[in-house]
Design an enzyme around this catalytic site. Structure first.
Site, PDB file in Angstrom:
ATOM      1  N   ALA A  48       0.788  -1.236   0.000  1.00 56.66           N
ATOM      2  CA  ALA A  48       0.000   0.000   0.000  1.00 56.66           C
ATOM      3  C   ALA A  48       0.817   1.282   0.000  1.00 56.66           C
ATOM      4  CB  ALA A  48      -0.913   0.010   1.229  1.00 56.66           C
ATOM      5  N   ALA A 111       4.679  -9.185   4.131  1.00 54.17           N
ATOM      6  CA  ALA A 111       3.347  -9.672   3.740  1.00 54.17           C
ATOM      7  C   ALA A 111       3.362 -11.147   3.336  1.00 54.17           C
ATOM      8  CB  ALA A 111       2.806  -8.834   2.577  1.00 54.17           C
ATOM      9  N   LEU A 138       1.854  -6.180  -4.444  1.00 56.82           N
ATOM     10  CA  LEU A 138       3.238  -6.348  -4.003  1.00 56.82           C
ATOM     11  C   LEU A 138       4.182  -6.358  -5.196  1.00 56.82           C
ATOM     12  CD1 LEU A 138       3.239  -9.179  -1.298  1.00 56.82           C
ATOM     13  CD2 LEU A 138       3.197  -6.703  -0.967  1.00 56.82           C
ATOM     14  N   TYR A 234      10.374  -9.079 -20.908  1.00 60.05           N
ATOM     15  CA  TYR A 234       9.251  -8.944 -19.988  1.00 60.05           C
ATOM     16  C   TYR A 234       8.231 -10.074 -20.148  1.00 60.05           C
ATOM     17  CZ  TYR A 234       6.309  -7.128 -16.425  1.00 60.05           C
ATOM     18  OH  TYR A 234       5.613  -7.051 -15.261  1.00 60.05           O
ATOM     19  N   LEU A 272       5.028   2.340 -16.066  1.00 57.64           N
ATOM     20  CA  LEU A 272       5.358   3.574 -15.359  1.00 57.64           C
ATOM     21  C   LEU A 272       6.733   3.450 -14.719  1.00 57.64           C
ATOM     22  CD1 LEU A 272       1.954   4.365 -13.673  1.00 57.64           C
ATOM     23  CD2 LEU A 272       3.202   5.849 -15.233  1.00 57.64           C
TER      24      LEU A 272
END
Ligand code: NAD
Ligand code: NA
Length: 395
Positions: A48, A111, A138, A234, A272
């Protein structure tokens, strides 16, 4: 202290609390300007504190007044030593949320562990009863398996053969050729263990068992596809195998949630600048061209624009517009054929000399420093700031 950026390769070792706070404030302002969403009411966000997870949290809290619990793995600042950006982002987020009487609490820890899952579930039980949305965002290079203790390391490698292309060092603007050696089966297995859907499923299993998922609850995780240009490193590389696994896990989870009317989705988001993407060869060159083209077309978005659009125009509209593989696509503008054709043409021309003009290296660099709270408009970096900042709702 006065905090300046200290970079080493593709990472920045310092971060600025005021710059991070301003970033969060700007994102909140964006959501408020765009207007209310009839969105979620009680949300758990795993991952988060930065990137898409933080933007999901801000969109939930300030778009539909949702109570949020945030889980992240960050370093608080200590005397003389700045903390990680996620720490400062979360401190700012909670401050602004609490000012408006919006519930927000945070848990800082791994986590992937059973302990943090249990702690989070206990907090939800105690304070919220149940949540109606679980965001799984995550991004990590490593994972220790909670039951076996095995430690997995994800890698960014092509599969089946080496990959040659060009890339850019965005600090210097130098474009150079690179060759990346392929990963083996072990690399694939490791990367899938870290970035695939295994841990997402463990979270949902534990939450369902504890009855902290509301009827008709939704859970969402984020994926990426990208163009042919970056496929070898990727989507058809080791990380792509992990994303295939994550996307398949959405179906597994949806099956498991049928009896409570719940559903799991994957949203494919736009490329991004993040700490992770800066470290992948070839991607920075792609992003600098992508930014240039999308800005020229007036369709450039950052994390908050992406997440607002995801919530407002997909998740909470009734018209979720899934692709043929059942995925939500907010990378639709990035993948527009006219955008990709322009990038493919520019790619051939890209050299150290031309990239200054044909690419958006400045935008790349600014975004990179912004991640750490630097080069943010309206922040006075000559001012002394307190590097020790508390998160008011940390549990
Ligand atoms: P990010 O690095 O900005 O955020 C990662 C978050 O995970 C942070 O809050 C961090 O504290 C947390 N985290 C990492 N390890 C943790 C751990 N062990 N325990 C608890 N928290 C931990 O990443 P991001 O770019 O926002 O990526 C989020 C997701 O979006 C990823 O699945 C990524 O692949 C996907 N995505 C990213 C892009 C991109 O271009 N950046 C594009 C599409 C999809
Ligand atoms: Na995130």
């Amino acid at each position: 202290m006065i905090i300046e950026p200290r970079t080493r390769g593709f990472i920045c070792l310092t971060s600025h609390p005021k710059g991070c706070e301003q970033n969060v404030k700007n994102q909140i302002e964006y959501v408020k300007t765009k207007g209310e969403i009839s969105g979620p009411k009680k949300v758990l966000i795993i991952g988060a504190s930065t990137g898409f997870g933080l933007a999901s949290r801000i969109t939930s809290a300030f778009g539909s007044k949702a109570a949020t619990v945030g889980v992240f793995f960050d370093k608080p600042g200590t005397k003389g030593r700045p903390g990680s950006p996620g720490w400062y982002n979360s401190a700012a987020f909670e401050k602004f949320a609490h000012e408006e009487d919006i519930y927000a609490k945070s848990i800082n820890g791994d986590a992937f562990s059973n302990e943090i899952k249990e702690k989070t579930i206990a907090l939800i039980k105690e304070d919220l009863g149940q949540v109606d949305l679980v965001v799984y965002s995550l991004a990590s290079p490593v994972r220790t398996h909670p039951d076996t203790g095995e430690r997995f390391k994800s890698v960014l490698k092509p599969i089946g053969g080496s990959f040659k292309n060009k890339t850019v060092d965005f600090h210097t603007g130098v474009v150079s050729d690179i060759e990346i050696q392929p990963g083996d089966d072990k690399d694939i297995e490791n990367t899938v263990a870290v970035m695939g859907g295994d841990d997402w499923e463990l979270w949902i299993d534990a939450m369902k068992k504890a009855e902290v998922l509301a009827p008709n609850a939704t859970t969402i995780a984020y994926s990426y596809i990208g163009p042919e240009l970056t496929e070898p490193v990727y989507r058809k590389g080791t990380i792509g195998k992990a994303k295939d696994h994550l996307e398949a896990t959405a179906f597994t989870i949806s099956d498991k949630l049928k009896d409570i009317g719940g559903k799991a989705y994957v949203s494919v988001n736009k490329a991004l600048v993040t700490q992770a993407s800066s470290a992948i060869p070839v991607i920075p060159l792609y992003i600098s061209l992508l930014y240039k083209v999308m800005k020229e077309e007036g369709i450039h978005e950052g994390c908050i624009e992406q997440m607002y659009r995801l919530f407002n125009e997909r998740l909470y509209t009734g018209d979720i517009a899934l692709d043929e593989k059942g995925r939500i696509r907010v990378d639709d503008w990035e993948m527009r054929p006219d955008v990709q054709e322009k990038i493919a043409a520019l790619w051939k021309e890209a050299t150290t000399e031309t990239l200054q003009d044909i690419g958006d290296l400045k935008g790349y660099e600014t975004d990179f420093f912004n991640l750490f709270g630097f080069k943010v408009d309206g922040v006075d970096y000559d001012q002394d700031v307190n590097e020790v900042v508390e998160i008011s709702g940390i549990v």
